[in-house]
Design a protein around this motif. Structure first.
Motif, PDB file in Angstrom:
ATOM      1  N   PHE A 239      -7.630 -35.742  16.755  1.00  0.00           N
ATOM      2  CA  PHE A 239      -7.955 -35.307  17.746  1.00  0.00           C
ATOM      3  C   PHE A 239      -9.085 -34.361  18.824  1.00  0.00           C
ATOM      4  N   THR A 240     -10.433 -33.560  17.773  1.00  0.00           N
ATOM      5  CA  THR A 240     -11.716 -33.215  17.795  1.00  0.00           C
ATOM      6  C   THR A 240     -12.882 -34.545  18.744  1.00  0.00           C
ATOM      7  N   THR A 241     -11.791 -36.196  17.914  1.00  0.00           N
ATOM      8  CA  THR A 241     -12.962 -36.453  18.406  1.00  0.00           C
ATOM      9  C   THR A 241     -12.601 -37.694  19.401  1.00  0.00           C
ATOM     10  N   LEU A 242     -11.267 -37.470  20.042  1.00  0.00           N
ATOM     11  CA  LEU A 242     -10.896 -38.075  21.348  1.00  0.00           C
ATOM     12  C   LEU A 242     -11.622 -38.415  22.639  1.00  0.00           C
ATOM     13  N   ASP A 243     -12.997 -37.562  22.358  1.00  0.00           N
ATOM     14  CA  ASP A 243     -14.095 -37.265  23.740  1.00  0.00           C
ATOM     15  C   ASP A 243     -14.555 -38.831  24.043  1.00  0.00           C
ATOM     16  N   TYR A 244     -15.128 -39.113  22.822  1.00  0.00           N
ATOM     17  CA  TYR A 244     -15.363 -40.433  22.481  1.00  0.00           C
ATOM     18  C   TYR A 244     -15.338 -41.763  23.511  1.00  0.00           C
ATOM     19  N   GLU A 245     -13.598 -41.574  23.420  1.00  0.00           N
ATOM     20  CA  GLU A 245     -12.953 -42.988  23.371  1.00  0.00           C
ATOM     21  C   GLU A 245     -12.677 -42.680  24.885  1.00  0.00           C
ATOM     22  N   TRP A 246     -12.708 -41.345  25.499  1.00  0.00           N
ATOM     23  CA  TRP A 246     -12.766 -41.043  26.603  1.00  0.00           C
ATOM     24  C   TRP A 246     -13.602 -41.476  27.365  1.00  0.00           C
ATOM     25  N   ASN A 247     -14.799 -40.858  26.998  1.00  0.00           N
ATOM     26  CA  ASN A 247     -15.791 -41.202  27.613  1.00  0.00           C
ATOM     27  C   ASN A 247     -16.094 -42.385  27.692  1.00  0.00           C
ATOM     28  N   ILE A 248     -16.086 -43.225  26.721  1.00  0.00           N
ATOM     29  CA  ILE A 248     -16.101 -44.970  27.055  1.00  0.00           C
ATOM     30  C   ILE A 248     -14.486 -45.457  28.030  1.00  0.00           C
ATOM     31  N   ILE A 249     -14.205 -44.949  28.401  1.00  0.00           N
ATOM     32  CA  ILE A 249     -13.140 -45.159  29.659  1.00  0.00           C
ATOM     33  C   ILE A 249     -13.197 -44.746  30.643  1.00  0.00           C
TER      34      ILE A 249
ATOM     35  N   ALA B  38     -15.806 -44.420   7.720  1.00  0.00           N
ATOM     36  CA  ALA B  38     -16.121 -45.683   8.625  1.00  0.00           C
ATOM     37  C   ALA B  38     -16.450 -45.058  10.274  1.00  0.00           C
ATOM     38  N   THR B  39     -14.842 -44.390  10.303  1.00  0.00           N
ATOM     39  CA  THR B  39     -15.576 -43.904  11.766  1.00  0.00           C
ATOM     40  C   THR B  39     -16.442 -42.879  12.817  1.00  0.00           C
ATOM     41  N   GLN B  40     -16.854 -42.583  11.845  1.00  0.00           N
ATOM     42  CA  GLN B  40     -17.678 -41.486  11.895  1.00  0.00           C
ATOM     43  C   GLN B  40     -19.250 -42.052  12.004  1.00  0.00           C
ATOM     44  N   MET B  41     -19.674 -42.801  10.251  1.00  0.00           N
ATOM     45  CA  MET B  41     -20.413 -43.520  10.844  1.00  0.00           C
ATOM     46  C   MET B  41     -21.169 -44.712  11.830  1.00  0.00           C
ATOM     47  N   TYR B  42     -19.471 -44.739  12.230  1.00  0.00           N
ATOM     48  CA  TYR B  42     -20.325 -46.137  13.497  1.00  0.00           C
ATOM     49  C   TYR B  42     -20.181 -44.640  15.013  1.00  0.00           C
ATOM     50  N   ARG B  43     -19.689 -44.130  14.700  1.00  0.00           N
ATOM     51  CA  ARG B  43     -20.209 -42.915  16.250  1.00  0.00           C
ATOM     52  C   ARG B  43     -21.712 -42.290  16.302  1.00  0.00           C
ATOM     53  N   PHE B  44     -21.848 -42.040  15.054  1.00  0.00           N
ATOM     54  CA  PHE B  44     -23.041 -41.697  14.737  1.00  0.00           C
ATOM     55  C   PHE B  44     -24.537 -42.828  14.781  1.00  0.00           C
ATOM     56  N   LEU B  45     -23.594 -43.901  14.431  1.00  0.00           N
ATOM     57  CA  LEU B  45     -24.673 -44.810  15.092  1.00  0.00           C
ATOM     58  C   LEU B  45     -24.822 -46.065  16.425  1.00  0.00           C
ATOM     59  N   THR B  46     -23.857 -45.511  16.695  1.00  0.00           N
ATOM     60  CA  THR B  46     -23.594 -46.357  18.107  1.00  0.00           C
ATOM     61  C   THR B  46     -24.470 -44.850  19.186  1.00  0.00           C
ATOM     62  N   ASP B  47     -24.404 -43.347  19.241  1.00  0.00           N
ATOM     63  CA  ASP B  47     -24.756 -42.454  19.568  1.00  0.00           C
ATOM     64  C   ASP B  47     -26.528 -42.372  19.535  1.00  0.00           C
ATOM     65  N   PHE B  48     -26.789 -43.131  18.750  1.00  0.00           N
ATOM     66  CA  PHE B  48     -27.978 -43.326  17.709  1.00  0.00           C
ATOM     67  C   PHE B  48     -28.922 -44.501  18.406  1.00  0.00           C
ATOM     68  N   TYR B  49     -28.644 -45.160  18.221  1.00  0.00           N
ATOM     69  CA  TYR B  49     -29.034 -46.628  18.860  1.00  0.00           C
ATOM     70  C   TYR B  49     -29.245 -46.558  20.243  1.00  0.00           C
ATOM     71  N   SER B  50     -27.786 -45.905  21.040  1.00  0.00           N
ATOM     72  CA  SER B  50     -27.993 -45.414  22.127  1.00  0.00           C
ATOM     73  C   SER B  50     -29.181 -44.462  23.064  1.00  0.00           C
ATOM     74  N   SER B  51     -29.290 -44.492  22.063  1.00  0.00           N
ATOM     75  CA  SER B  51     -30.732 -42.239  22.779  1.00  0.00           C
ATOM     76  C   SER B  51     -31.910 -43.129  22.508  1.00  0.00           C
ATOM     77  N   GLU B  52     -32.407 -44.093  21.139  1.00  0.00           N
ATOM     78  CA  GLU B  52     -32.825 -44.981  21.229  1.00  0.00           C
ATOM     79  C   GLU B  52     -33.772 -45.814  22.513  1.00  0.00           C
ATOM     80  N   LEU B  53     -32.702 -46.831  23.068  1.00  0.00           N
ATOM     81  CA  LEU B  53     -32.254 -47.012  23.833  1.00  0.00           C
ATOM     82  C   LEU B  53     -33.105 -46.989  25.437  1.00  0.00           C
ATOM     83  N   SER B  54     -32.549 -45.586  25.456  1.00  0.00           N
ATOM     84  CA  SER B  54     -32.554 -44.723  26.118  1.00  0.00           C
ATOM     85  C   SER B  54     -34.152 -43.881  26.537  1.00  0.00           C
ATOM     86  N   ASP B  55     -34.603 -43.703  25.058  1.00  0.00           N
ATOM     87  CA  ASP B  55     -35.740 -42.975  25.234  1.00  0.00           C
ATOM     88  C   ASP B  55     -36.684 -44.365  25.621  1.00  0.00           C
ATOM     89  N   SER B  56     -36.918 -45.543  24.684  1.00  0.00           N
ATOM     90  CA  SER B  56     -37.556 -46.364  25.072  1.00  0.00           C
ATOM     91  C   SER B  56     -37.527 -47.024  26.937  1.00  0.00           C
TER      92      SER B  56
END
Length: 394
Positions: free
Chosen positions: A79-89, A290-308
């Motif tokens: 319930f503390t990480t539901l904002d991830y799915e909500w932000n995608i929606i 597994a889900t924590q690593m997925y969230r961290f990796l997608t956020d990291f990759y998105s930040s790298e793409l936004s920086d570039s």
């Protein structure tokens, strides 16, 4: 092992010693006084029957407490990480098709946790066989989803190399087959004294527990080899490589920590409570990792793409500003010879073209520094004699 002579041991076994339970492992301490010429006190340790109703009840109470602790941990994390799915929606995060596997893992774990709470806390009789089937289905779905998130990393790392991809897919499919086998073999019934559902053949999950641990170890080694392969090829995102490396080490450590206790106790087969005590914590640990690593990796990759993209956007905006900016045409001091009649008409046209070329060289981009001012001053000192030499040089 008895630390006395056989005759004495036999006589001690016929006596009625006082027993003192020592912990949940059921070690009994027998304090025996032997009367004779020399009084001595012997302490004999022996293993009690782990399948006795009293000990099973005590171990089950401990198992329920462990399950409740890990169930609460997962519910808090969910319930503390539901904002991830909500932000995608809402469109605030980029949508990727892998979010379906991520969501399946989380939802399957949530249903398995709820069914686990219902099975151990309900006080009214229910269809326990139906309960154990659905609880196992969602638990194994969560295990499979967590492993599939790791398989997807292997696909990305190895790209078009078929051998590791086929190996990872085969290992993952074998794990699914053993999960189905475990679901089919499980049996459960209502326990009137404990007022909860009791799984009758917990040892039937032995193969699936072992295969799950072996699957995680094999997938880690394939992913580890893929990271080394990517490094040898010289990937252009060293930060992403370091992130994948650290997450791989963490995931392997958690897989070992979460997988060894249930495997050890299921092979010891002390009783049903011990056989099941660490299986639910293992599921929750692997799902959260597994889900924590997925969230961290997608956020990291998105930040790298936004920086570039921001960097490329600044470069393109600078180029547009230079190309679309006003072109100042300053005055040029050119000494024109009045005796132009001595030059042919063709040479006069060449002079005009050279003058226009000089004016083009005098274009100063908007926002340049002092070096361009020096260049401007140098160009302003061009004389007619310099232009007279250009047609001859051409």
């Amino acid at each position: 092992m008895c630390h006395c002579y056989p005759v004495v041991c036999h006589s001690l076994a016929l006596s009625n010693p006082s027993q003192e339970m020592s912990g949940i492992f059921g070690l009994s301490r027998l304090y025996i006084s032997v009367k004779g010429s020399e009084s001595r006190r012997y302490m004999v340790r022996r293993m009690v029957n782990f399948h006795s109703p009293e000990l099973v009840s005590e171990d089950l109470w401990v198992a329920v407490k462990v399950w409740h602790a890990f169930d609460g941990l997962f519910l808090w994390e969910f319930f503390t990480t539901l904002d991830y799915e909500w932000n995608i929606i809402r469109g605030r995060r980029p949508f990727r098709w892998t979010i379906w596997i991520y969501s399946l893992t989380r939802i399957a774990t949530l249903v398995a946790v709820i069914l686990n709470i219902v099975g151990v806390d309900i006080s009214r009789p229910i269809n326990c066989q139906l309960w154990v089937v659905f609880q196992s289905i969602f638990a194994y779905l969560a295990f499979s989803g967590a492993s599939l998130l790791i398989v997807l990393r292997i696909f990305v790392l190895w790209n078009k190399n078929k051998i590791p991809l086929v190996l990872a897919t085969s290992v993952w499919g074998t794990n699914i087959a053993f999960f189905i086998r475990g679901i089919v073999k499980l049996r459960s019934a209502w326990e009137t004294e404990q007022t909860n559902c009791e799984i009758l053949n917990t040892e039937s999950t032995k193969a699936s527990v072992l295969v799950t641990l072996v699957t995680n170890i094999i997938l880690f080694h394939i992913m580890f080899a893929g990271l080394l392969h990517l490094r040898r090829q010289g990937g252009n995102m060293p930060g992403l490589w370091r992130t994948l490396w650290r997450q791989g080490i963490i995931w392997f450590f958690l897989a070992i920590v979460a997988g060894i206790p249930p495997m050890v106790f299921i092979f010891l087969d002390l009783n049903d409570a011990f056989n099941l005590m660490f299986q639910m914590p293992s599921l929750i640990i692997m799902s959260i990792a597994a889900t924590q690593m997925y969230r961290f990796l997608t956020d990291f990759y998105s930040s790298e793409l936004s920086d570039s993209s921001r960097h490329s956007g600044r470069v393109s905006s600078d180029v547009k500003r230079v190309s679309a900016g006003p072109i100042p045409l300053n005055r040029m001091q050119v000494a024109v010879h009045t005796a132009h009649e001595q030059y042919p008409a063709s040479q006069t046209s060449h002079i005009g073209s050279c003058v226009s070329m000089g004016e083009q060289l005098r274009v100063k981009p908007h926002g340049l520094g002092s070096d361009d001012d020096d260049l401007e001053g140098g160009l302003e000192k061009i004389s007619a004699a310099d232009f007279d030499e250009v047609p001859h040089a051409i």
